[in-house]
Design a protein around this motif. Sequence first.
Motif, PDB file in Angstrom:
ATOM      1  N   ASP A 142       1.030  -1.249   0.001  1.00 35.27           N
ATOM      2  CA  ASP A 142      -0.064   0.016  -0.107  1.00 35.27           C
ATOM      3  C   ASP A 142       0.871   1.326  -0.012  1.00 35.27           C
ATOM      4  O   ASP A 142       1.787   1.408   0.839  1.00 35.27           O
ATOM      5  N   PRO A 143       0.796   1.943  -0.933  1.00 32.13           N
ATOM      6  CA  PRO A 143       1.651   3.343  -1.263  1.00 32.13           C
ATOM      7  C   PRO A 143       1.661   4.185  -0.066  1.00 32.13           C
ATOM      8  O   PRO A 143       2.765   4.625   0.410  1.00 32.13           O
ATOM      9  N   GLU A 144       0.621   4.082   0.841  1.00 34.29           N
ATOM     10  CA  GLU A 144       0.740   5.129   2.242  1.00 34.29           C
ATOM     11  C   GLU A 144       1.533   4.436   3.191  1.00 34.29           C
ATOM     12  O   GLU A 144       2.301   5.248   3.873  1.00 34.29           O
ATOM     13  N   LEU A 145       1.338   3.011   3.165  1.00 36.50           N
ATOM     14  CA  LEU A 145       2.379   2.463   4.493  1.00 36.50           C
ATOM     15  C   LEU A 145       3.694   2.464   3.734  1.00 36.50           C
ATOM     16  O   LEU A 145       4.671   2.746   4.718  1.00 36.50           O
ATOM     17  N   ALA A 146       4.017   2.305   2.305  1.00 35.70           N
ATOM     18  CA  ALA A 146       5.339   2.353   2.001  1.00 35.70           C
ATOM     19  C   ALA A 146       6.000   3.591   2.418  1.00 35.70           C
ATOM     20  O   ALA A 146       7.223   3.787   2.669  1.00 35.70           O
ATOM     21  N   GLU A 147       5.217   4.957   2.206  1.00 39.57           N
ATOM     22  CA  GLU A 147       5.569   6.114   2.443  1.00 39.57           C
ATOM     23  C   GLU A 147       5.855   6.109   3.871  1.00 39.57           C
ATOM     24  O   GLU A 147       6.889   6.829   4.105  1.00 39.57           O
ATOM     25  N   LYS A 148       5.318   5.572   4.727  1.00 36.42           N
ATOM     26  CA  LYS A 148       5.364   5.701   6.134  1.00 36.42           C
ATOM     27  C   LYS A 148       6.728   5.123   6.578  1.00 36.42           C
ATOM     28  O   LYS A 148       7.442   5.536   7.412  1.00 36.42           O
TER      29      LYS A 148
END
Length: 245
Positions: A142-148
């Motif tokens: 998930d891109p949001e998690l990857a960003e985190k």
Amino acid sequence: MNEVKHRKLKISVLRYNPQDPESVPHIQTYELEEADGMTLFIALNEIREKLDPSLQFDYVCRAGICGSCAMLVNGRPALTCRQLTKDLGDEFTLAPLPVFELIGDLSVNTGKWMRGMSERLETWIHAKEQEIDLRRIEEPMDPELAEKLYEVDRCIECGCCVAGCGTARMRQDFVGAVGLNKIARFKLDPRDARSDDDFYELVGDDDGVFGCMSLLGCHDVCPKQLPLQTQIAYVRRKMVAMAFV
Ligand code: SF4
Ligand code: F3S
Ligand code: FES
């Protein structure tokens, strides 16, 4: 053309060489002319080149990436390669980071401490068995998690958060904000097979998250501006929930 007048800096350095039985801790003051855009790293190199080749301090990247040049600047942990002298007064003090083993003068062994902490907290992905199958195509994260995860992976293990923490100074085995940040990171990572019990085993005590007194010096001094307050609060919430299961 008007000549720019540069300041004279007075830099007081805490000096001590634990390898030399004759050495006693003392302050040595160096005077240096400031240059445009001068960083503390440049100033220290100039001192070593022109005034005192025996001065010990560390650096590798000169770009805020390797984390090796951290020291106390007027008592506050900072990276010397990112610290501009123009943001300091005419006179200031330099001292080695506390907590870590002193090598000499401004040089400390953060690597040894970080390695001990990493081994103790096993700061690597404990992959789930099916993910070791190399023929399997990995599902995108998930891109949001990857960003985190990317955000907190920016830690350069400089040791500033440990040196700026009252608990770390009192409690030798405290894992520090750097360790708690890593635990939060692996706890968030869906590829890590460790259970809540496993994480509790690692940091559910006074050397882990329950030793943290929320002093937040770590958060204030982290040169990478990592969200340490949020990360520690996350681990604490999870571990408190575990303690009452
Ligand atoms: Fe340095 Fe920040 Fe990492 Fe602590 S969390 S070691 S201060 S980069
Ligand atoms: Fe230390 Fe940061 Fe906790 S300074 S006490 S690790 S909030
Ligand atoms: Fe690498 Fe300063 S020399 S962070």
